[in-house]
Design an enzyme around this catalytic site. Structure first.
Site, short mmCIF file in Angstrom:
data_model
loop_
_atom_site.label_atom_id
_atom_site.label_comp_id
_atom_site.label_asym_id
_atom_site.label_seq_id
_atom_site.Cartn_x
_atom_site.Cartn_y
_atom_site.Cartn_z
N PHE A 197 0.84 -1.21 0.00
CA PHE A 197 0.00 0.00 0.00
C PHE A 197 0.87 1.26 0.00
CE2 PHE A 197 -3.96 2.21 1.72
CZ PHE A 197 -4.72 1.90 0.61
N GLY A 198 1.82 1.26 -0.96
CA GLY A 198 2.64 2.46 -1.17
C GLY A 198 1.94 3.36 -2.16
N ARG A 199 2.74 4.14 -2.87
CA ARG A 199 2.15 5.14 -3.79
C ARG A 199 1.26 4.48 -4.84
NH1 ARG A 199 7.51 6.10 -3.12
NH2 ARG A 199 8.19 8.17 -2.44
N ALA A 249 3.95 -5.46 -10.57
CA ALA A 249 5.05 -5.06 -9.67
C ALA A 249 6.34 -5.73 -10.12
CB ALA A 249 4.68 -5.42 -8.24
N ARG A 250 6.61 -6.92 -9.62
CA ARG A 250 7.79 -7.67 -10.05
C ARG A 250 7.42 -9.15 -10.15
NH1 ARG A 250 9.52 -3.62 -11.68
NH2 ARG A 250 11.50 -2.58 -11.21
N GLU A 261 12.17 -12.53 -16.80
CA GLU A 261 11.98 -11.70 -18.00
C GLU A 261 13.25 -11.69 -18.84
OE1 GLU A 261 10.60 -7.83 -16.82
OE2 GLU A 261 9.01 -8.71 -15.63
N HIS A 275 6.01 -6.07 -19.65
CA HIS A 275 6.56 -5.10 -18.67
C HIS A 275 6.47 -3.66 -19.21
CE1 HIS A 275 9.53 -4.73 -15.07
NE2 HIS A 275 8.78 -3.64 -15.18
N ILE A 276 5.23 -3.20 -19.40
CA ILE A 276 5.03 -1.87 -19.98
C ILE A 276 4.16 -0.97 -19.10
CG2 ILE A 276 5.37 -2.53 -22.40
CD1 ILE A 276 2.23 -2.60 -22.62
C1 DGY Z 1 9.83 0.40 -12.60
O1 DGY Z 1 9.90 1.63 -12.68
O2 DGY Z 1 10.23 -0.22 -11.62
C2 DGY Z 1 9.27 -0.33 -13.77
O3 DGY Z 1 9.03 -1.64 -13.50
C3 DGY Z 1 10.19 -0.22 -14.96
O4 DGY Z 1 9.83 0.89 -15.64
#
Ligand code: DGY
Length: 318
Positions: free
Chosen positions: A154-156, A237-238, A267, A285-286
Site C-alpha cells: 500500500f505504497g504510492r 510489480a515484479r 523476464e 513489462h510496460i
Molecule cells: C519500474 O519503474 O520499476 C518499472 O518496473 C520499470 O519501468
C-alpha cells in the site's frame, strides 16, 4: 577533472540535454542490456551511472568504479541493484518514484479490466471471422463494480490503484508491513487485512510490493488455493513475487479464474505454461510505458545523478 557519467542504455534526448556540456558522457544508445564485462569496462573511472532495470548492478560491477558516487536507476523498482553493497561503498542509489505512479496504476487497472471482461479473447474472436450472430452466452466475464479489491503493498502505486476503485464502488482491502494512518484509510476507503484474509475475501488481488526476500513467492500454491475460484490476480510489480509454476497450475486447474500479468519471474522469458492459456492477459513489462511518463522518469534520473555530482542531496534517494 570533468565529471564523467556512464549512461548504460537509451534515454530521451530531452533528458540527456540536461547534462552540462563540460561533463564527459559515455552513452550506450541502445535498449539492449550490456554484457557484464562491457558494463564493467565502460564503468571504469566514472563518477556516475545512469542505468535501467536490465542492468544488474552488483558488488563486482560497483568495484569496477571505485570513484563512483551515484547509481541512478531509471525505474521506481531497484531490485537490479545491490543497494547494501552500494551503501557500503558510499555510493548513493536513486530511483524514480512518483512520476510513474498514476500511469502504473492505470495499467494495473487495464490488466484487471481486460482479464475480468476477457478483452483480449474478445478481440481475437472478433478478428477471427467466427462472429456470425449476437450470442446470449458469448464471452461472459466477471463483474468489477461492487466487488472486493485486495491490494498487496500500500505504497504510492497501491494507493493510486485503491483511489480508482472508488469509481467502481468497490470494497478495498489492503495489506502492507506498515499499516496506513487512519486519514489515508478513510480517504481511500480501504481496510487493513492480514494477507490470508485478503487472499480469501478478494475478487481481485493486485500486487504492488517491492521485490525483497520477504515478498519473493508471496503468491504461491498456498495463497492461490486460498483465493476464490472466481478471483483474478494482477501483477504489475515484479515477477518473482508470484511463483509462476504454481500460477500456471492455478489457472489451468481453475483454483482462480484469471490473471493479468505485466511482469514475469525470468523476464523476458514467460513461463511456457502461461502462453496457451486463454484466462491470462500478458504484457511485456510496460506498465509505466507512456511517452510522458518515460520522459519524466528519464528526466528525474538525470536530475538525481546531477544533484549528487554537484554535492547536493539527491531528489529521490532509495
Ligand atoms: C519500474 O519503474 O520499476 C518499472 O518496473 C520499470 O519501468
Amino acid at each position: 577533472m570533468p565529471k564523467s557519467i556512464f549512461v548504460s542504455n537509451v534515454l530521451p534526448r530531452e533528458a540527456l540535454a540536461l547534462i552540462p556540456k563540460e561533463f564527459s558522457v559515455d552513452y550506450n544508445d541502445s535498449d539492449r542490456p550490456l554484457p557484464k564485462t562491457e558494463l564493467i569496462r565502460r564503468l571504469e573511472g566514472k563518477d556516475a551511472l545512469i542505468c535501467q532495470i536490465v542492468s544488474a548492478i552488483d558488488d563486482e560491477v560497483l568495484a569496477a568504479a571505485p570513484g563512483l558516487k551515484v547509481v541512478s536507476n531509471v525505474a521506481v523498482g531497484f531490485n537490479n541493484i545491490d543497494v547494501a553493497a552500494a551503501r557500503k561503498r558510499g555510493v548513493v542509489v536513486t530511483n524514480t518514484p512518483d512520476v510513474l505512479t498514476e500511469t502504473t496504476a492505470d495499467f494495473a487497472w487495464a490488466l484487471l479490466m481486460a482479464a475480468a471482461r476477457r478483452i483480449v479473447e474478445a478481440d481475437r474472436f472478433a478478428r477471427s471471422g467466427q462472429w456470425t450472430r449476437w450470442q446470449w452466452d458469448l464471452l461472459w466475464g466477471h463483474d468489477v463494480y461492487g466487488k472486493t479489491l485486495g491490494i498487496v503493498g500500500f505504497g504510492r502505486i497501491g494507493r493510486a490503484v485503491a483511489r480508482r476503485a472508488q469509481g467502481f464502488g468497490m470494497r478495498v482491502l489492503y495489506h502492507d508491513t506498515v499499516r496506513a494512518d487512519g486519514a489515508a484509510e478513510r480517504e481511500l476507503r480501504a481496510t487493513y487485512a492480514e494477507p490470508d484474509v485478503l487472499f480469501r475475501e478478494s475478487d481481485f488481488v493486485s500486487l504492488h510490493t517491492l521485490l525483497i526476500a520477504e515478498t519473493r513467492h508471496l503468491v504461491n500454491e498456498r495463497t492461490l488455493r486460498l483465493m476464490k475460484k472466481t478471483a483474478i490476480l494482477v501483477n504489475a510489480a515484479r515477477g518473482p513475487i508470484v511463483d509462476e509454476s504454481a500460477l500456471v497450475r492455478a489457472l489451468r486447474e481453475g483454483w482462480i479464474a484469471g490473471a493479468g500479468l505485466d511482469v514475469f519471474e525470468e523476464e523476458p522469458k514467460i513461463h511456457p505454461g502461461l502462453l496457451p492459456l486463454e484466462n491470462v492477459v500478458l504484457a511485456p513489462h510496460i506498465a509505466s510505458a507512456s511517452l510522458d511518463t518515460r520522459l519524466a522518469m528519464a528526466t528525474l534520473a538525470v536530475r538525481n545523478c546531477l544533484a549528487v555530482l554537484e554535492g547536493k542531496p539527491p531528489i529521490t534517494p532509495v
